[in-house]
Design an enzyme around this catalytic site. Structure first.
Site, PDB file in Angstrom:
ATOM      1  N   PHE A 131      35.854  39.977  38.114  1.00  0.00           N
ATOM      2  CA  PHE A 131      37.575  40.750  37.996  1.00  0.00           C
ATOM      3  C   PHE A 131      38.530  41.175  36.071  1.00  0.00           C
ATOM      4  O   PHE A 131      37.368  40.361  35.791  1.00  0.00           O
ATOM      5  CB  PHE A 131      38.246  39.733  38.561  1.00  0.00           C
ATOM      6  N   ASP A 207      34.846  30.701  37.852  1.00  0.00           N
ATOM      7  CA  ASP A 207      36.536  31.184  38.225  1.00  0.00           C
ATOM      8  C   ASP A 207      36.424  31.536  39.667  1.00  0.00           C
ATOM      9  O   ASP A 207      35.747  31.491  39.764  1.00  0.00           O
ATOM     10  CB  ASP A 207      36.773  32.355  38.104  1.00  0.00           C
ATOM     11  N   TYR A 232      48.260  30.879  42.775  1.00  0.00           N
ATOM     12  CA  TYR A 232      49.384  32.090  43.472  1.00  0.00           C
ATOM     13  C   TYR A 232      48.637  32.302  45.381  1.00  0.00           C
ATOM     14  O   TYR A 232      48.657  33.014  45.688  1.00  0.00           O
ATOM     15  CB  TYR A 232      50.498  32.637  42.607  1.00  0.00           C
ATOM     16  N   LYS A 233      47.715  32.140  45.005  1.00  0.00           N
ATOM     17  CA  LYS A 233      46.600  32.879  45.571  1.00  0.00           C
ATOM     18  C   LYS A 233      46.224  31.889  46.699  1.00  0.00           C
ATOM     19  O   LYS A 233      48.019  31.620  47.727  1.00  0.00           O
ATOM     20  CB  LYS A 233      45.477  33.393  45.671  1.00  0.00           C
ATOM     21  N   ARG A 381      41.941  45.582  51.265  1.00  0.00           N
ATOM     22  CA  ARG A 381      41.123  44.589  51.636  1.00  0.00           C
ATOM     23  C   ARG A 381      42.213  43.187  51.901  1.00  0.00           C
ATOM     24  O   ARG A 381      43.072  43.383  52.240  1.00  0.00           O
ATOM     25  CB  ARG A 381      41.070  43.818  50.028  1.00  0.00           C
TER      26      ARG A 381
HETATM   27  C1  LIG Z   1      43.167  36.341  39.965  1.00  0.00           C
HETATM   28  C2  LIG Z   1      42.507  36.742  39.892  1.00  0.00           C
HETATM   29  C3  LIG Z   1      42.729  36.635  37.863  1.00  0.00           C
HETATM   30  C4  LIG Z   1      44.526  36.993  37.431  1.00  0.00           C
HETATM   31  O1  LIG Z   1      44.972  36.327  36.689  1.00  0.00           O
HETATM   32  P1  LIG Z   1      45.575  36.300  35.247  1.00  0.00           P
HETATM   33  O2  LIG Z   1      45.983  35.480  35.010  1.00  0.00           O
HETATM   34  O3  LIG Z   1      46.720  35.196  36.801  1.00  0.00           O
HETATM   35  O4  LIG Z   1      47.043  37.537  36.280  1.00  0.00           O
HETATM   36  C5  LIG Z   1      41.596  36.070  37.629  1.00  0.00           C
HETATM   37  N1  LIG Z   1      40.819  36.615  37.650  1.00  0.00           N
HETATM   38  C6  LIG Z   1      40.476  35.964  39.353  1.00  0.00           C
HETATM   39  C7  LIG Z   1      38.521  35.993  39.497  1.00  0.00           C
HETATM   40  C8  LIG Z   1      41.180  36.679  39.823  1.00  0.00           C
HETATM   41  O5  LIG Z   1      40.922  37.001  41.440  1.00  0.00           O
END
Ligand SMILES: *Cc1c(COP(=O)(O)O)cnc(C)c1O
Length: 407
Positions: A131, A207, A232-233, A381
């Site tokens: 990401f 992560d 939040y996911k 997705r």
């Molecule tokens: C959704 C996601 C994030 C989001 O990070 P935020 O700080 O909440 O914006 C980070 N890393 C991964 C792998 C994600 O899927």
């Protein structure tokens, strides 16, 4: 002979009828305008009881207890809620998980702490498909600390222990990877890669943004050193809900995170002259905990606790299997391809489909109340949050995709 729409409707009905978790769907807020929500991996739906949690928080806690509530529990929310996430979703014993900040900020704090704990080692291993925020933060930490990033280019099976083995060595401080790839849903071999990192003397940092709440993770058992993830996911914490960080107990006296704030200090209310870190995982906290942002995820964690993460994973597998079945019957004949693993054992909670028309198709689907998301260059997705999604909903959504690809 591919399945007809009628066959698929019958299949969806049979799968919904056999689904032991189906009753939990009613626990979520559903609105008629949303015909199929296929993005629970990006922002989970709210639970109905969250309405009441928010309202009663305002009246009974915030308005009533006011500043006294800091002593009555708010101060401890980062570690108390962290322990709950650790128990319900991460396989982490108490005292190793906190809730604070965003995932991005926690990646920074943990990665900086990790590289500083490996003096003499000046490389961070990561992959080009991670990401963006993970890669961007790593670039920043590398610039700050004079480190070199060693990039893995994932192969057809994603990031494998073999690929990690090829790049780690005596210079590796940290291996930073995602367990579930945000595009393909490829599930990495977390135990295998953690072991490869350790054999090289490096720390393993994961992560878990697309794992927490849908793929069981055994952080303690697999000896993971550090982890972060979103709430939040699949943990339905609501937009901007604070993230979690895990730091294995064996590192508590060694690692030091860089954002030394009063709320992670040993005695915050002494208003002392110098920073002295709080013992244990509490030192990962920097500033005042976002208490309001923690309310919704508590409701989801309570539901996950009742449903059980193994049952949730089993339904997740069944939902993604069905999405692939519908893809094969209705979408593959229209030129759509599957960009996620067919083998469920190496697939996370979503499925990604590819077609040149998807950048045009997705906005049109949103107008119709069918909500997947688009990931450039040509990915659609389909994220299937197990407790809030029915098989029928998967079929409704993917039939709409088929109609739009034809249009
Ligand atoms: C959704 C996601 C994030 C989001 O990070 P935020 O700080 O909440 O914006 C980070 N890393 C991964 C792998 C994600 O899927």
């Amino acid at each position: 002979m591919p399945e007809s729409v009628n066959d698929l409707l019958a299949r969806a009905a049979a799968l919904d009828a056999a689904d032991e978790l189906s009753t939990h769907r009613a626990a979520f807020v559903h609105v008629d305008e949303v015909r199929a929500y296929l993005d629970g991996n990006s922002l989970g739906r709210p639970l109905r009881r969250t309405r009441e949690s928010l309202a009663s928080f305002v009246d009974e806690v915030w308005a009533t207890r006011l500043i006294r509530a800091w002593d009555e529990g708010w101060f401890d929310t980062p570690t108390e809620l962290g322990d709950t996430i650790g128990r319900v979703a991460l396989g982490a014993a108490t005292g190793q998980t906190v809730v604070a900040d965003s995932t991005t900020v926690l990646i920074y704090k943990l990665l900086r702490a990790a590289v500083d704990a490996r003096p003499g080692r000046d490389e961070v291993v990561l992959d080009t498909d991670n990401f963006p925020t993970d890669r961007f933060v790593a670039e920043g930490v590398a610039a700050e600390r004079g480190l070199t990033l060693r990039w893995i280019t994932p192969g057809p099976d994603g990031v494998t222990p073999e690929l990690v083995h090829d790049v780690v060595g005596p210079r590796t401080a940290v291996v930073l990877l995602s367990q579930v790839d945000f595009r393909s849903a490829q599930l990495a071999d977390l135990p295998g890669i953690t072991a490869v990192a350790h054999d090289a003397g490096a720390l393993a940092m994961w992560d878990l943004s697309h794992s927490a709440g849908v793929v069981p993770v055994d952080l303690d058992r697999h000896g993971v050193d550090l982890a972060v993830g979103c709430t939040y996911k699949y943990l339905n914490g609501g937009p901007g809900a604070p993230a979690f960080a895990y730091l294995a107990a064996r590192h508590h006296d060694i690692l030091r995170q860089p954002v030394q704030g009063w709320m992670g200090a040993a005695d915050p209310f002494a208003m002392g002259d110098r920073y002295e870190p709080a013992p244990g995982v509490r030192q990962l906290v920097s500033g005042t905990p976002p208490v309001v942002g923690m309310l919704a995820m508590r409701d989801m964690l309570a539901l996950l606790d009742v449903a059980g993460l193994d049952a949730v994973r089993a339904k997740s597998v069944a939902l993604t299997e069905f999405a692939i079945e519908v893809h094969d019957a209705l979408l593959a004949p229209r030129g759509v391809t599957l960009a996620s693993p067919r083998d469920a054992s190496v697939r996370g909670g979503h499925v990604t489909l590819e077609h040149d028309d998807f950048s045009r198709v997705v906005p049109e689907l949103w107008r119709q109340g069918v909500i997947p998301d688009f990931r450039p260059p040509r990915g659609l997705r389909v994220g299937l949050s197990p407790l809030s999604t029915s098989f029928r909903e998967v079929l409704t959504g993917l039939r709409a995709v088929a109609d739009e690809v034809d249009a």
